[in-house]
Motif scaffolding. Structure first.
Motif, PDB file in Angstrom:
ATOM      1  N   PHE A  93       0.859  -1.191   0.000  1.00  0.00           N
ATOM      2  CA  PHE A  93       0.000   0.000   0.000  1.00  0.00           C
ATOM      3  C   PHE A  93       0.892   1.236   0.000  1.00  0.00           C
ATOM      4  N   GLN A  94       0.466   2.283  -0.703  1.00  0.00           N
ATOM      5  CA  GLN A  94       1.222   3.527  -0.746  1.00  0.00           C
ATOM      6  C   GLN A  94       0.270   4.706  -0.807  1.00  0.00           C
ATOM      7  N   PHE A  95       0.524   5.695   0.048  1.00  0.00           N
ATOM      8  CA  PHE A  95      -0.228   6.943   0.056  1.00  0.00           C
ATOM      9  C   PHE A  95       0.778   8.073   0.183  1.00  0.00           C
ATOM     10  N   HIS A  96       1.017   8.782  -0.927  1.00  0.00           N
ATOM     11  CA  HIS A  96       2.070   9.782  -1.000  1.00  0.00           C
ATOM     12  C   HIS A  96       3.415   9.123  -0.652  1.00  0.00           C
ATOM     13  N   PHE A  97       4.079   9.605   0.422  1.00  0.00           N
ATOM     14  CA  PHE A  97       5.364   9.010   0.776  1.00  0.00           C
ATOM     15  C   PHE A  97       5.232   7.911   1.840  1.00  0.00           C
ATOM     16  N   PHE A  98       3.996   7.595   2.271  1.00  0.00           N
ATOM     17  CA  PHE A  98       3.782   6.499   3.209  1.00  0.00           C
ATOM     18  C   PHE A  98       3.691   5.192   2.433  1.00  0.00           C
ATOM     19  N   LYS A  99       4.531   4.242   2.804  1.00  0.00           N
ATOM     20  CA  LYS A  99       4.552   2.949   2.147  1.00  0.00           C
ATOM     21  C   LYS A  99       4.449   1.828   3.180  1.00  0.00           C
ATOM     22  N   THR A 146       4.958  -2.275   3.356  1.00  0.00           N
ATOM     23  CA  THR A 146       5.465  -3.466   2.683  1.00  0.00           C
ATOM     24  C   THR A 146       5.183  -4.693   3.546  1.00  0.00           C
ATOM     25  N   ASP A 147       5.359  -5.868   2.947  1.00  0.00           N
ATOM     26  CA  ASP A 147       5.112  -7.088   3.701  1.00  0.00           C
ATOM     27  C   ASP A 147       6.123  -7.264   4.833  1.00  0.00           C
ATOM     28  N   LEU A 148       7.391  -6.916   4.578  1.00  0.00           N
ATOM     29  CA  LEU A 148       8.396  -7.014   5.642  1.00  0.00           C
ATOM     30  C   LEU A 148       8.148  -5.967   6.733  1.00  0.00           C
ATOM     31  N   GLY A 149       7.710  -4.788   6.329  1.00  0.00           N
ATOM     32  CA  GLY A 149       7.375  -3.772   7.327  1.00  0.00           C
ATOM     33  C   GLY A 149       6.224  -4.199   8.209  1.00  0.00           C
ATOM     34  N   LEU A 150       5.245  -4.878   7.610  1.00  0.00           N
ATOM     35  CA  LEU A 150       4.108  -5.378   8.376  1.00  0.00           C
ATOM     36  C   LEU A 150       4.540  -6.437   9.379  1.00  0.00           C
ATOM     37  N   VAL A 151       5.446  -7.321   8.946  1.00  0.00           N
ATOM     38  CA  VAL A 151       5.957  -8.367   9.834  1.00  0.00           C
ATOM     39  C   VAL A 151       6.762  -7.760  10.971  1.00  0.00           C
ATOM     40  N   ARG A 152       7.630  -6.816  10.653  1.00  0.00           N
ATOM     41  CA  ARG A 152       8.457  -6.180  11.687  1.00  0.00           C
ATOM     42  C   ARG A 152       7.608  -5.400  12.677  1.00  0.00           C
ATOM     43  N   ALA A 153       6.572  -4.719  12.188  1.00  0.00           N
ATOM     44  CA  ALA A 153       5.675  -3.997  13.095  1.00  0.00           C
ATOM     45  C   ALA A 153       4.949  -4.961  14.028  1.00  0.00           C
ATOM     46  N   GLY A 154       4.529  -6.114  13.483  1.00  0.00           N
ATOM     47  CA  GLY A 154       3.878  -7.118  14.329  1.00  0.00           C
ATOM     48  C   GLY A 154       4.805  -7.667  15.386  1.00  0.00           C
ATOM     49  N   VAL A 155       6.077  -7.885  15.031  1.00  0.00           N
ATOM     50  CA  VAL A 155       7.061  -8.380  15.995  1.00  0.00           C
ATOM     51  C   VAL A 155       7.298  -7.353  17.098  1.00  0.00           C
ATOM     52  N   ILE A 156       7.431  -6.079  16.724  1.00  0.00           N
ATOM     53  CA  ILE A 156       7.625  -5.014  17.712  1.00  0.00           C
ATOM     54  C   ILE A 156       6.419  -4.916  18.641  1.00  0.00           C
ATOM     55  N   PHE A 157       5.212  -5.016  18.063  1.00  0.00           N
ATOM     56  CA  PHE A 157       3.991  -4.955  18.867  1.00  0.00           C
ATOM     57  C   PHE A 157       3.955  -6.096  19.890  1.00  0.00           C
ATOM     58  N   CYS A 158       4.226  -7.314  19.432  1.00  0.00           N
ATOM     59  CA  CYS A 158       4.236  -8.473  20.343  1.00  0.00           C
ATOM     60  C   CYS A 158       5.308  -8.313  21.415  1.00  0.00           C
ATOM     61  N   ARG A 159       6.454  -7.755  21.022  1.00  0.00           N
ATOM     62  CA  ARG A 159       7.553  -7.586  21.973  1.00  0.00           C
ATOM     63  C   ARG A 159       7.161  -6.627  23.092  1.00  0.00           C
ATOM     64  N   PHE A 160       6.519  -5.526  22.743  1.00  0.00           N
ATOM     65  CA  PHE A 160       6.083  -4.569  23.760  1.00  0.00           C
ATOM     66  C   PHE A 160       5.039  -5.195  24.682  1.00  0.00           C
ATOM     67  N   ILE A 161       4.066  -5.894  24.099  1.00  0.00           N
ATOM     68  CA  ILE A 161       3.012  -6.519  24.900  1.00  0.00           C
ATOM     69  C   ILE A 161       3.605  -7.511  25.892  1.00  0.00           C
TER      70      ILE A 161
END
Length: 264
Positions: A94-100, A102-117
């Motif tokens: 998904f891309q909106f202007h300069f916001f992108k 990616t599949d790897l970004g989604l995975v990394r965000a999920g890992v960070i979220f789980c780590r904080f929880i």
């Protein structure tokens, strides 16, 4: 304030409540280290199963953990979204202007979220099953070998115990001052960001004044009772390392080895 869990202890007679605080503190450090190995779905599922198992063993209501998350919502959300949009590697989804995204970004965000929880859950289990004084004693005992290099173990433990002891009191004072200011017509939610920040000045000044007054009274009380530091002092609370503590640490090493094998 009900959302404040730091320094709060829930009495109980579970296995976690009876464990040596040194074992629980070492276990928390070990779990946090293991969390940085968990970088895929399987490893995070195993750690969540471990977290739910510890909650069940501790017999602590889930509302305490939910309240703990409330004070961390902004930090967790900000870090997760930053990781989501900052990663540009992988396939573009998904891309909106300069916001992108990616599949790897989604995975990394999920890992960070789980780590904080998981960090919030594990640290909450420690504070809810360990009295602040026992936790301070554990810190002092663990730092005792470092006295050879002039580390003030007793002073660090004393400061920690005082800090944990007065955190709930400080939050109660904050709530009391806010209620007094509201009774005088102060609205902490109106105006722009700068006005909201300025509205908290009437809270900070009396809060600092009451904290300094309480610290001065505590220092006078300690001097009146002849307090001179940790040298030559006996202890009323004696820490005893038991078999269950050794088994718990060995189990966490086994979990860490399993996570290391399953990580990407």
């Amino acid at each position: 304030m009900n959302s404040m869990i730091l320094g709060r202890y829930v009495p109980g007679n579970s296995v976690l409540h009876r464990m040596d605080p040194r074992a629980k503190l070492l276990g928390l450090f070990l779990l946090i280290y293991i969390l940085f190995w968990a970088n895929n779905g399987m490893t995070n599922i195993l750690l969540f199963l471990l977290a739910f198992s510890l909650i069940f063993i501790a017999k602590i209501p889930l509302r305490f953990f939910i309240n703990g998350f409330k004070s961390m919502v902004f930090i967790i959300a900000f870090t997760t979204f930053f990781q989501l949009f900052a990663s540009t590697d992988g396939t573009l989804l998904f891309q909106f202007h300069f916001f992108k995204i990616t599949d790897l970004g989604l995975v990394r965000a999920g890992v960070i979220f789980c780590r904080f929880i998981l960090i919030v859950v594990f640290s909450t289990i420690l504070t809810l099953t360990t009295t602040p004084l026992s936790l301070a004693d554990a810190v002092e005992k663990l730092l005792t070998p470092f006295k050879l290099i002039k580390v003030p173990a007793h002073e660090i433990g004393l400061m920690l115990s005082m800090s944990l002891r007065f955190v709930p009191t400080l939050m109660d004072d904050t709530q009391r001052i806010m209620n007094a200011q509201r009774a005088r017509g102060v609205d902490f939610g109106e105006g722009n960001l700068l006005q909201k920040i300025r509205s908290f000045i009437p809270i900070l000044i009396p809060l600092f004044a009451s904290s300094l007054k309480r610290a001065d009274a505590l220092a006078i009380a300690m001097e009146a009772r002849g307090y001179k530091g940790g040298e030559g002092r006996s202890r009323y609370r004696q820490l005893k390392w038991k078999l269950v503590d050794s088994l718990a640490i060995c189990f966490l090493f086994l979990v860490g080895y399993l996570i290391f094998i399953l990580k990407s």
